[in-house]
Design a protein around this motif. Structure first.
Motif, PDB file in Angstrom:
ATOM      1  N   CYS A   1       0.823  -1.115  -0.009  1.00  8.08           N
ATOM      2  CA  CYS A   1      -0.006  -0.053   0.095  1.00  8.08           C
ATOM      3  C   CYS A   1       1.043   1.225  -0.074  1.00  8.08           C
TER       4      CYS A   1
ATOM      5  N   ALA B   1      -5.998  -1.512   1.395  1.00 11.74           N
ATOM      6  CA  ALA B   1      -5.889  -0.895   0.105  1.00 11.74           C
ATOM      7  C   ALA B   1      -7.000   0.037   0.008  1.00 11.74           C
ATOM      8  N   ALA B   2      -8.196  -0.591   0.213  1.00 13.04           N
ATOM      9  CA  ALA B   2      -9.401   0.095  -0.186  1.00 13.04           C
ATOM     10  C   ALA B   2      -9.378   1.303   0.854  1.00 13.04           C
ATOM     11  N   ARG B   3      -9.024   1.182   1.881  1.00 16.57           N
ATOM     12  CA  ARG B   3      -9.442   2.364   2.883  1.00 16.57           C
ATOM     13  C   ARG B   3      -8.425   3.589   2.181  1.00 16.57           C
TER      14      ARG B   3
ATOM     15  N   GLY C   1      -7.293   3.878  -0.754  1.00 15.01           N
ATOM     16  CA  GLY C   1      -7.488   4.057  -2.202  1.00 15.01           C
ATOM     17  C   GLY C   1      -6.103   3.753  -3.071  1.00 15.01           C
TER      18      GLY C   1
ATOM     19  N   GLU D   1      -3.895   1.237  -5.260  1.00 12.29           N
ATOM     20  CA  GLU D   1      -4.427  -0.059  -6.263  1.00 12.29           C
ATOM     21  C   GLU D   1      -3.146  -0.823  -6.236  1.00 12.29           C
TER      22      GLU D   1
ATOM     23  N   ARG E   1      -6.599  -6.419   1.620  1.00 14.76           N
ATOM     24  CA  ARG E   1      -7.590  -5.666   0.552  1.00 14.76           C
ATOM     25  C   ARG E   1      -8.394  -4.768   1.134  1.00 14.76           C
ATOM     26  N   ARG E   2      -8.602  -4.634   2.524  1.00 19.67           N
ATOM     27  CA  ARG E   2      -9.507  -3.477   3.267  1.00 19.67           C
ATOM     28  C   ARG E   2      -8.543  -2.649   3.319  1.00 19.67           C
TER      29      ARG E   2
END
Ligand code: SAH
Length: 203
Positions: free
Chosen positions: A63, A90-92, A94, A96, A87-88
């Motif tokens: 990340c 990376a989503a938090r 933003g 990629e 995955r959480r």
């Protein structure tokens, strides 16, 4: 991005839920992860580059590389629970990142990933399984010409012998890895171990 800004972003990430001692799931603290990435970035190894994080765990190095402007980031990890956290994370942020479930020892998996400019990794130190870091070093040098890894202080002679003819080892920076009392066999609440971040350059 300034070092402190990167540290703050990484400090907010979720850690391992139930760390598994067999695979040495010690997450890299945000300060150390940020130092490794920032150093690599200053040497031109992150921004605009393809970066692979081996044993990505909860994804902190992957990340961070994405936040510093890596063109493509892949994180490989054995443990599906850790990958769900990654995955959480990376989503938090933003960020990629492509997360790939799998074992670093699996040659066909590694060959199928293609090639990268840079590998970053905090591999198992081999405390549970002696030489557990070796497949990481092998995979890293297959994937990329430049590798940053976190190792126990004093590892340079061993690493030089192990990679003789394959890579040059450069000391990048030192640091401290505080290992919290994550596992029942730990006697103290926090043990601090000295680590060194090495830069391996493929010959
Ligand atoms: N990179 C993360 C995690 C470091 S801990 C961080 O810096 O915080 C080492 C990680 O390697 C753990 O998540 C563990 O599950 C993973 N791991 C150990 N052996 C592995 C293997 N053979 N293949 C893939 N991942 C492995």
């Amino acid at each position: 991005m300034r070092l402190r800004t990167l540290e703050i972003a990484l400090e907010g990430l979720e850690g391992f839920g139930r760390p598994d001692p067999r695979t040495e799931q010690y997450g890299t603290p945000a300060v150390l992860a940020a130092r490794l990435l920032h150093h690599a970035h200053l040497l031109g190894d992150i921004g605009g580059k393809a970066v692979c994080d081996l044993g990505t765990g909860t994804g902190i190095l992957a990340c961070g590389a994405a936040l510093l402007g890596a063109a493509r980031v892949v994180g490989v990890e054995l443990d599906p629970d850790a990958l769900a956290v990654a995955r959480r994370n990376a989503a938090r942020l933003g960020a990629e990142v492509t997360f790939v479930p799998g074992d670093v020892r699996d040659r066909s998996l590694i060959d199928g990933l293609g090639s990268f400019d840079t590998v970053v990794m905090n591999p198992p130190f081999g405390a549970q399984d002696p030489h557990a870091d070796r497949p990481f070093v092998d995979a890293a040098l297959t994937l990329a010409p430049v590798v940053y890894g976190i190792f126990n202080t004093g590892s340079i002679p061993f690493m030089e012998a192990y990679t003789a003819g394959r890579a040059e080892i450069e000391f990048a920076i030192g640091g401290i890895l505080p290992l919290r009392r994550t596992f029942p066999f730990h006697r103290r609440d926090v043990v601090e171990i000295d680590v060194e971040i090495l830069r391996l350059v493929r010959r």
